[in-house]
Scaffold this motif. Structure first.
Motif, short mmCIF file in Angstrom:
data_model
loop_
_atom_site.label_atom_id
_atom_site.label_comp_id
_atom_site.label_asym_id
_atom_site.label_seq_id
_atom_site.Cartn_x
_atom_site.Cartn_y
_atom_site.Cartn_z
N SER A 161 55.12 33.60 43.41
CA SER A 161 56.35 33.72 42.64
C SER A 161 56.16 33.11 41.25
N ARG A 162 57.15 33.28 40.42
CA ARG A 162 57.04 32.76 39.05
C ARG A 162 58.12 31.73 38.79
N LYS A 163 57.83 30.82 37.86
CA LYS A 163 58.86 29.87 37.43
C LYS A 163 59.03 30.03 35.92
N MET A 183 57.75 47.59 40.83
CA MET A 183 57.55 47.57 39.37
C MET A 183 56.07 47.60 39.01
N ARG A 184 55.29 46.87 39.77
CA ARG A 184 53.85 46.80 39.49
C ARG A 184 53.23 48.19 39.62
N ARG A 185 53.62 48.92 40.68
CA ARG A 185 53.10 50.29 40.85
C ARG A 185 53.58 51.17 39.71
N SER A 217 59.30 43.62 27.60
CA SER A 217 58.35 42.51 27.74
C SER A 217 56.91 43.01 27.70
N LEU A 218 56.69 44.23 28.17
CA LEU A 218 55.34 44.80 28.11
C LEU A 218 54.91 44.97 26.66
N ASN A 219 55.88 45.35 25.82
CA ASN A 219 55.58 45.53 24.41
C ASN A 219 55.07 44.22 23.81
N LEU A 255 46.93 28.91 30.34
CA LEU A 255 47.43 28.32 31.60
C LEU A 255 47.90 29.41 32.56
N LEU A 256 47.47 30.64 32.35
CA LEU A 256 47.99 31.82 33.05
C LEU A 256 49.52 31.82 32.92
N MET A 257 50.19 32.70 33.63
CA MET A 257 51.65 32.61 33.63
C MET A 257 52.03 31.66 34.78
N PRO A 316 40.24 34.78 32.49
CA PRO A 316 41.14 35.07 31.36
C PRO A 316 42.29 35.99 31.73
N PHE A 317 42.14 36.77 32.79
CA PHE A 317 43.22 37.67 33.22
C PHE A 317 43.83 37.21 34.54
N GLY A 318 43.57 35.98 34.97
CA GLY A 318 44.06 35.51 36.26
C GLY A 318 43.27 36.16 37.39
N SER A 319 43.84 36.13 38.58
CA SER A 319 43.17 36.72 39.74
C SER A 319 44.23 36.95 40.81
N ARG A 356 49.01 38.51 41.21
CA ARG A 356 49.74 38.55 39.94
C ARG A 356 48.81 38.65 38.75
N CYS A 357 47.58 39.12 38.96
CA CYS A 357 46.63 39.09 37.85
C CYS A 357 46.87 40.26 36.92
N ARG A 358 46.43 40.25 35.81
CA ARG A 358 46.03 41.11 34.73
C ARG A 358 46.05 42.63 34.89
N PRO A 359 47.12 43.31 35.02
CA PRO A 359 46.98 44.77 35.04
C PRO A 359 46.42 45.31 33.73
N THR A 414 42.26 46.50 32.17
CA THR A 414 41.68 47.85 32.17
C THR A 414 41.80 48.49 30.78
N LEU A 415 42.87 48.17 30.07
CA LEU A 415 43.04 48.70 28.72
C LEU A 415 42.42 47.77 27.69
N ALA A 416 42.72 46.47 27.83
CA ALA A 416 42.41 45.54 26.74
C ALA A 416 40.90 45.41 26.51
C1 HEM Z 1 49.77 39.05 33.41
C2 HEM Z 1 46.05 38.04 30.48
C3 HEM Z 1 46.62 42.29 28.21
C4 HEM Z 1 50.29 43.31 31.15
C5 HEM Z 1 48.72 38.43 32.80
C6 HEM Z 1 48.23 37.12 33.16
C7 HEM Z 1 47.19 36.84 32.34
C8 HEM Z 1 47.00 37.97 31.46
C9 HEM Z 1 46.35 35.57 32.31
C10 HEM Z 1 48.82 36.18 34.22
C11 HEM Z 1 47.98 36.13 35.48
C12 HEM Z 1 48.53 35.12 36.45
O1 HEM Z 1 49.57 34.52 36.22
O2 HEM Z 1 47.89 34.87 37.47
C13 HEM Z 1 45.92 39.09 29.59
C14 HEM Z 1 44.95 39.14 28.51
C15 HEM Z 1 45.11 40.34 27.87
C16 HEM Z 1 46.18 41.04 28.55
C17 HEM Z 1 43.96 38.03 28.21
C18 HEM Z 1 44.38 40.91 26.68
C19 HEM Z 1 43.25 40.46 26.19
C20 HEM Z 1 47.63 42.95 28.84
C21 HEM Z 1 48.03 44.29 28.54
C22 HEM Z 1 49.07 44.58 29.37
C23 HEM Z 1 49.31 43.41 30.20
C24 HEM Z 1 47.36 45.20 27.51
C25 HEM Z 1 49.85 45.84 29.50
C26 HEM Z 1 49.38 47.00 29.47
C27 HEM Z 1 50.48 42.23 31.98
C28 HEM Z 1 51.53 42.14 32.99
C29 HEM Z 1 51.37 40.92 33.66
C30 HEM Z 1 50.24 40.27 33.03
C31 HEM Z 1 52.59 43.19 33.28
C32 HEM Z 1 52.20 40.35 34.80
C33 HEM Z 1 51.59 40.73 36.13
C34 HEM Z 1 52.39 40.19 37.30
O3 HEM Z 1 53.05 39.17 37.17
O4 HEM Z 1 52.30 40.79 38.37
N1 HEM Z 1 47.94 38.92 31.76
N2 HEM Z 1 46.65 40.25 29.58
N3 HEM Z 1 48.42 42.45 29.85
N4 HEM Z 1 49.72 41.09 32.04
FE1 HEM Z 1 48.21 40.68 30.82
#
Ligand code: HEM
Length: 500
Positions: free
Chosen positions: A100-102, A129-131, A301-303, A371-373, A435-438, A441-444, A447-449
């Motif tokens: 969960s998130r805080k 929402m994730r799907r 928020s995605l923007n 610090l991730l989210m 950098p994208f978590g794991s 709740r990780c980094r969708p 794949t783009l970035a």
């Molecule tokens: C969540 C990193 C780009 C959409 C996260 C988290 C990290 C992260 C660290 C949190 C993981 C966690 O709390 O465990 C990054 C970095 C990016 C990047 C370093 C670019 C260099 C993007 C892009 C998108 C995106 C381009 C959209 C297309 C999201 C969303 C979440 C998320 C929707 C929340 C996922 C969830 O809570 O289920 N990202 N992100 N991110 N990111 Fe990114």
């Protein structure tokens, strides 16, 4: 007897309060809480730690109290984990418990109390929402279908960077043109719409809103009232500004970007395919899989999430290769060897391991979300040998794990070779580098970035030599840490030289 009857109620209430207090104390004593500084009544650790809980300050506290420690900040309880083993526990082994998130008082305003997906509690709504967001926006198939658009936008931006004399002489701030490029790439994918130039009135309005939203949400200046609710009256104006701004952002998306897609969808034929991610999301809304509010908050928020993280990573990579000319030359040599005179396109990126190593090393040293989210456990849980009460905000100091000298050799040095010698995974399976978590709740967005960053950096280096402004030895690398961001503090002048 009169005395007894008058004092009866107060005595009963007092006894009840004392007993409850003793029971709570007894229960608290039973819990084996993580170590941390001495906690004062009411204020907790606020006096010792202050408001600025950035990744570096938390790393210093980890050195003092260990890989897991607890801060009681007024009424907020925060547990910080700083080792790859504990990160694995939070994100993977006990991923469901901590999924969960805080939020905080300001994030709650901007996300409509977690209606946006990033801050939605773990459960069915989040899963849906994730799907809904992943399929039209964050898959390899989407990358294959949209890389031609990316390349078009990158070409235009790269050309524009040498359109003025200053680009070669006194230097220019390349940030503004590159930011327009990132907006155009994501807005074409999301809404099939682009902005003509930096003066486009809609772009000016949107960019101003996003910048202000980011400033208000990322600042640490409101923490005191988040920790200590009785101080909230002092933050009334700040919260009002956040509410007003959020209303404006939501209206902009509802009345302009989404209204246009709804209008076009209503005129489309049944077998017309979706033109952009918003079409697909709106169809899910029409099928009642997601509410209108969810769509709005999710897209808004995605923007911010997509543009800010990509832009901030891009600035850090460019700053590093400008300050390390030999590394920039090596990236260029690799591209020349593999592609000759052919301009880089996205499908070539996997042939360029050194370019990817430069991107990874930048994300290690300047992790955009250090610090991730914030994660949270809904039920009482255990981490290490410690008890974690329900509702605890759990922060994973991913930056410190990736910069701890006990794990990394000379972590302060920008050295992409470490990612060439050792193929360290970036998408969450190596818990030293997250950098994208794991996990769930990780980094969708990875794949783009990742390919997008490589494409932009590769094309710039193929076309130009990137240099610091005149009379500068290098760019200023001072950083600005926020609640969940790590930016380059100053925007520096950059010169370009067309390759001989
Ligand atoms: C969540 C990193 C780009 C959409 C996260 C988290 C990290 C992260 C660290 C949190 C993981 C966690 O709390 O465990 C990054 C970095 C990016 C990047 C370093 C670019 C260099 C993007 C892009 C998108 C995106 C381009 C959209 C297309 C999201 C969303 C979440 C998320 C929707 C929340 C996922 C969830 O809570 O289920 N990202 N992100 N991110 N990111 Fe990114």
């Amino acid at each position: 007897p009169q005395c007894f009857s008058v004092g009866g109620w107060p005595v009963i209430v007092l006894t009840f309060v004392l007993c409850t207090g003793l029971l709570l104390r007894f229960r608290r004593r039973r819990l084996n809480l993580p170590p941390g500084p001495f906690r004062w009544p009411v204020f907790g650790n606020w006096f010792q730690v202050g408001d600025n809980l950035n990744h570096k300050r938390l790393a210093l506290l980890a050195r003092k109290y260990g890989d897991i420690f607890m801060l009681q900040m007024g009424e907020r309880r925060i547990v910080v984990v700083s080792s790859s083993e504990l990160a694995k526990e939070v994100l993977h082994t006990q991923g469901v418990e901590f999924a969960s998130r805080k939020g905080n008082i300001v994030y709650d305003i901007f996300t409509g109390n977690g209606q946006d997906m990033v801050f939605t509690g773990y459960g069915d709504c989040w899963r849906r929402m994730r799907r809904i967001i992943t399929l039209p926006f964050c898959t390899n198939k989407v990358v294959q279908e949209s890389h031609a658009v990316w390349e078009e936008e990158v070409n235009m931006a790269v050309e524009d960077l040498s359109s003025t004399r200053e680009s070669f002489t006194s230097g220019i701030f390349i940030r503004s043109r590159l930011q327009l490029m990132i907006y155009n790439i994501y807005y074409r994918m999301m809404f099939n719409r682009r902005f003509i130039d930096e003066g486009d009135p809609l772009y000016v309005e949107l960019e101003a809103y996003n910048a202000e939203r980011s400033r208000l949400a990322q600042s640490f200046e409101y923490n005191y009232a988040d920790f200590l609710p009785f101080l909230r009256p002092f933050l009334k104006d700040y919260l009002k500004r956040c509410e007003e701004l959020q209303k404006k952002c939501i209206s902009l998306f509802r009345d302009i970007f989404l209204a246009e897609r709804r209008r076009l969808l209503s005129m489309a034929k049944v077998d017309d395919g979706d033109k952009c991610a918003a079409d697909r999301i709106l169809r899910d809304e029409m099928n009642h899989e997601i509410s209108e509010d969810n769509v709005l908050y999710m897209i808004e928020s995605l923007n911010v999430q997509a543009i800010e993280t990509t832009m901030c990573s891009l600035e850090w990579v460019l700053a590093e290769i400008i300050n390390h000319q030999q590394i920039q030359d090596k990236v260029r040599d690799e591209i020349d060897t593999v592609l000759g005179e052919v301009m880089l396109t996205e499908p070539d990126i996997h042939k360029l391991p050194y370019l990817m190593a430069v991107i990874k090393e930048t994300l290690r040293l300047h992790m955009p979300i250090p610090l991730l989210m914030p994660h949270m456990n809904m039920k009482e849980a255990k981490l290490g040998h410690y008890d974690i009460p329900p509702g605890t905000k759990v922060l994973v100091n991913a930056w410190w794990i990736a910069n701890n000298p006990d794990i990394w050799e000379s972590p302060d040095k920008f050295n992409p070779e470490r990612f060439v010698q050792d193929d360290i995974e970036v998408k969450g399976s190596d818990f030293r580098f997250l950098p994208f978590g794991s996990g769930r709740r990780c980094r969708p967005g990875s794949t783009l970035a990742l390919p997008l960053l490589a494409l932009v950096v590769g094309r710039l280096v193929q076309t130009y030599e990137l240099l610091p402004g005149p009379d500068l030895d290098g760019l200023d690398m001072s950083e600005l840490g926020g609640q969940s961001s790590l930016h380059l503090l100053h925007c520096s002048l950059v010169r370009v030289r067309i390759r001989a």
